[in-house]
Design a protein around this motif. Structure first.
Motif, PDB file in Angstrom:
ATOM      1  N   ARG A  41       0.802  -1.229   0.000  1.00 48.34           N
ATOM      2  CA  ARG A  41       0.000   0.000   0.000  1.00 48.34           C
ATOM      3  C   ARG A  41       0.831   1.272   0.000  1.00 48.34           C
ATOM      4  O   ARG A  41       0.280   2.371   0.106  1.00 48.34           O
ATOM      5  CB  ARG A  41      -0.936   0.003   1.206  1.00 48.34           C
ATOM      6  CG  ARG A  41      -1.977  -1.088   1.142  1.00 48.34           C
ATOM      7  CD  ARG A  41      -2.855  -1.072   2.373  1.00 48.34           C
ATOM      8  NE  ARG A  41      -3.958  -2.020   2.239  1.00 48.34           N
ATOM      9  CZ  ARG A  41      -4.934  -2.136   3.115  1.00 48.34           C
ATOM     10  NH1 ARG A  41      -4.952  -1.364   4.200  1.00 48.34           N
ATOM     11  NH2 ARG A  41      -5.897  -3.014   2.911  1.00 48.34           N
ATOM     12  N   SER A  42       2.133   1.157  -0.085  1.00 47.63           N
ATOM     13  CA  SER A  42       3.018   2.320  -0.133  1.00 47.63           C
ATOM     14  C   SER A  42       4.115   2.034  -1.154  1.00 47.63           C
ATOM     15  O   SER A  42       4.099   0.984  -1.805  1.00 47.63           O
ATOM     16  CB  SER A  42       3.607   2.594   1.252  1.00 47.63           C
ATOM     17  OG  SER A  42       4.353   1.484   1.704  1.00 47.63           O
ATOM     18  N   TYR A  81       1.149   7.995  -0.116  1.00 44.88           N
ATOM     19  CA  TYR A  81       0.294   6.818  -0.012  1.00 44.88           C
ATOM     20  C   TYR A  81      -0.900   7.172   0.858  1.00 44.88           C
ATOM     21  O   TYR A  81      -0.860   8.136   1.626  1.00 44.88           O
ATOM     22  CB  TYR A  81       1.050   5.613   0.564  1.00 44.88           C
ATOM     23  CG  TYR A  81       1.586   5.833   1.959  1.00 44.88           C
ATOM     24  CD1 TYR A  81       0.832   5.459   3.075  1.00 44.88           C
ATOM     25  CD2 TYR A  81       2.826   6.414   2.162  1.00 44.88           C
ATOM     26  CE1 TYR A  81       1.304   5.676   4.351  1.00 44.88           C
ATOM     27  CE2 TYR A  81       3.311   6.630   3.446  1.00 44.88           C
ATOM     28  CZ  TYR A  81       2.545   6.259   4.531  1.00 44.88           C
ATOM     29  OH  TYR A  81       3.013   6.473   5.802  1.00 44.88           O
ATOM     30  N   TYR A  82      -1.973   6.408   0.710  1.00 44.52           N
ATOM     31  CA  TYR A  82      -3.162   6.603   1.534  1.00 44.52           C
ATOM     32  C   TYR A  82      -2.981   5.824   2.832  1.00 44.52           C
ATOM     33  O   TYR A  82      -2.493   4.688   2.819  1.00 44.52           O
ATOM     34  CB  TYR A  82      -4.421   6.127   0.817  1.00 44.52           C
ATOM     35  CG  TYR A  82      -4.750   6.925  -0.421  1.00 44.52           C
ATOM     36  CD1 TYR A  82      -4.972   8.290  -0.353  1.00 44.52           C
ATOM     37  CD2 TYR A  82      -4.845   6.307  -1.667  1.00 44.52           C
ATOM     38  CE1 TYR A  82      -5.283   9.031  -1.486  1.00 44.52           C
ATOM     39  CE2 TYR A  82      -5.154   7.039  -2.807  1.00 44.52           C
ATOM     40  CZ  TYR A  82      -5.365   8.392  -2.707  1.00 44.52           C
ATOM     41  OH  TYR A  82      -5.666   9.119  -3.824  1.00 44.52           O
ATOM     42  N   ASP A  83      -3.416   6.412   3.940  1.00 41.44           N
ATOM     43  CA  ASP A  83      -3.286   5.696   5.205  1.00 41.44           C
ATOM     44  C   ASP A  83      -4.373   4.620   5.311  1.00 41.44           C
ATOM     45  O   ASP A  83      -5.289   4.547   4.489  1.00 41.44           O
ATOM     46  CB  ASP A  83      -3.288   6.642   6.410  1.00 41.44           C
ATOM     47  CG  ASP A  83      -4.592   7.388   6.610  1.00 41.44           C
ATOM     48  OD1 ASP A  83      -5.657   6.873   6.234  1.00 41.44           O
ATOM     49  OD2 ASP A  83      -4.546   8.501   7.167  1.00 41.44           O
ATOM     50  N   ASP A  84      -4.258   3.796   6.322  1.00 38.25           N
ATOM     51  CA  ASP A  84      -5.172   2.668   6.485  1.00 38.25           C
ATOM     52  C   ASP A  84      -6.630   3.081   6.588  1.00 38.25           C
ATOM     53  O   ASP A  84      -7.519   2.298   6.230  1.00 38.25           O
ATOM     54  CB  ASP A  84      -4.770   1.832   7.711  1.00 38.25           C
ATOM     55  CG  ASP A  84      -3.494   1.049   7.467  1.00 38.25           C
ATOM     56  OD1 ASP A  84      -3.157   0.790   6.310  1.00 38.25           O
ATOM     57  OD2 ASP A  84      -2.834   0.699   8.475  1.00 38.25           O
ATOM     58  N   ASN A  85      -6.908   4.287   7.083  1.00 35.28           N
ATOM     59  CA  ASN A  85      -8.296   4.750   7.210  1.00 35.28           C
ATOM     60  C   ASN A  85      -8.991   4.829   5.849  1.00 35.28           C
ATOM     61  O   ASN A  85     -10.185   4.549   5.747  1.00 35.28           O
ATOM     62  CB  ASN A  85      -8.356   6.090   7.922  1.00 35.28           C
ATOM     63  CG  ASN A  85      -8.008   5.986   9.377  1.00 35.28           C
ATOM     64  OD1 ASN A  85      -8.233   4.950   9.996  1.00 35.28           O
ATOM     65  ND2 ASN A  85      -7.428   7.046   9.939  1.00 35.28           N
ATOM     66  N   TYR A 140      -8.311   2.952   3.202  1.00 35.17           N
ATOM     67  CA  TYR A 140      -8.597   1.563   2.808  1.00 35.17           C
ATOM     68  C   TYR A 140      -9.780   1.005   3.611  1.00 35.17           C
ATOM     69  O   TYR A 140     -10.645   0.335   3.037  1.00 35.17           O
ATOM     70  CB  TYR A 140      -7.351   0.701   3.004  1.00 35.17           C
ATOM     71  CG  TYR A 140      -6.304   0.899   1.935  1.00 35.17           C
ATOM     72  CD1 TYR A 140      -6.270   0.094   0.800  1.00 35.17           C
ATOM     73  CD2 TYR A 140      -5.341   1.893   2.055  1.00 35.17           C
ATOM     74  CE1 TYR A 140      -5.317   0.270  -0.187  1.00 35.17           C
ATOM     75  CE2 TYR A 140      -4.373   2.088   1.076  1.00 35.17           C
ATOM     76  CZ  TYR A 140      -4.364   1.273  -0.046  1.00 35.17           C
ATOM     77  OH  TYR A 140      -3.429   1.465  -1.027  1.00 35.17           O
ATOM     78  N   LYS A 141      -9.833   1.303   4.901  1.00 38.64           N
ATOM     79  CA  LYS A 141     -10.950   0.825   5.734  1.00 38.64           C
ATOM     80  C   LYS A 141     -12.270   1.415   5.259  1.00 38.64           C
ATOM     81  O   LYS A 141     -13.283   0.718   5.182  1.00 38.64           O
ATOM     82  CB  LYS A 141     -10.719   1.189   7.214  1.00 38.64           C
ATOM     83  CG  LYS A 141      -9.713   0.315   7.886  1.00 38.64           C
ATOM     84  CD  LYS A 141      -9.542   0.746   9.338  1.00 38.64           C
ATOM     85  CE  LYS A 141      -8.391  -0.028   9.973  1.00 38.64           C
ATOM     86  NZ  LYS A 141      -8.046   0.488  11.289  1.00 38.64           N
TER      87      LYS A 141
END
Length: 166
Positions: free
Chosen positions: A105-106, A155-159, A161-162
Motif C-alpha cells: 500500500r506504499s 500513499y493513503y493511510d489505512d483509514n 482503505y478501511k
C-alpha cells in the motif's frame, strides 16, 4: 477538439498484462464500481518499429489526464518503453498513480522504478476500489502538491482503505 479524459496505463506487458486485462474486466463488470477511459483505446499500433510505437504512444499521452504504472517483479528493469513512458508522464505533469500488484500500500522501494520512487506519485495496492478512489481524488491532490513544490512518494493511510472496505 481534443479531449484529455483518458488514463494511460504502463506495465511490463510480458509479465503483467493480466493485471491490465483485469482492470478492463472490472470496468465491464456492473457489480464493481470501477470505470476509466483507457488511453490504449485511441489507436492500434501496427508498425512495430520503435519510432512508430513511440509516436502512437505519444498520441495516447496527448489524450491522457492521468498515468497509472502497474509495478510487478520486473518493471524497474524495463528501460526501452516503461522508463520512456514514465519520463513522458513526468514531462507532461500527469498525476501518477503507482499500483503495486503485490498488494503493498506504499512505495515498494525494491520494485518501483527509481525514476518514479522520487517523483510525485500516489502508491497503492492493486484493487479496483482503491484504484477508483485514486483516479477520482489523486489528480486534484497531485496538482496541489505540485504547485507547492512537493515531490516524492505518497500513499493513503489505512483509514482510506478501511473506508473503502479493504
Amino acid at each position: 477538439m481534443s479531449y484529455h479524459n483518458k488514463v494511460y496505463v504502463s506495465m511490463d506487458a510480458d509479465n503483467d498484462l493480466m493485471y491490465y486485462r483485469l482492470m478492463q474486466a472490472w470496468k465491464q463488470n456492473d457489480n464493481i464500481g470501477f470505470n476509466f477511459f483507457d488511453a490504449h483505446d485511441i489507436n492500434n499500433i501496427y508498425d512495430k518499429s520503435e519510432e512508430s510505437i513511440k509516436a502512437g504512444l505519444q498520441e495516447r499521452f496527448r489524450h491522457s489526464k492521468a498515468f497509472v504504472l502497474l509495478v510487478g517483479e520486473h518493471t524497474k528493469y524495463l528501460f526501452k518503453y516503461v522508463r520512456w513512458e514514465i519520463e513522458q508522464a513526468i514531462k507532461r505533469e500527469l498525476p501518477c498513480i503507482v499500483v503495486n500488484i503485490n498488494g503493498k500500500r506504499s512505495c515498494d522501494m525494491n520494485l518501483c522504478p527509481a525514476l518514479m520512487r522520487d517523483h510525485l506519485a500516489i502508491h497503492i495496492s492493486f484493487n479496483a476500489r482503491i484504484l477508483q478512489y485514486a483516479l477520482e481524488n489523486w489528480p486534484e491532490s497531485a496538482s496541489r502538491y505540485l504547485n507547492n513544490g512537493e515531490i516524492g512518494p505518497f500513499y493513503y493511510d489505512d483509514n482510506v482503505y478501511k473506508k473503502l472496505g479493504l
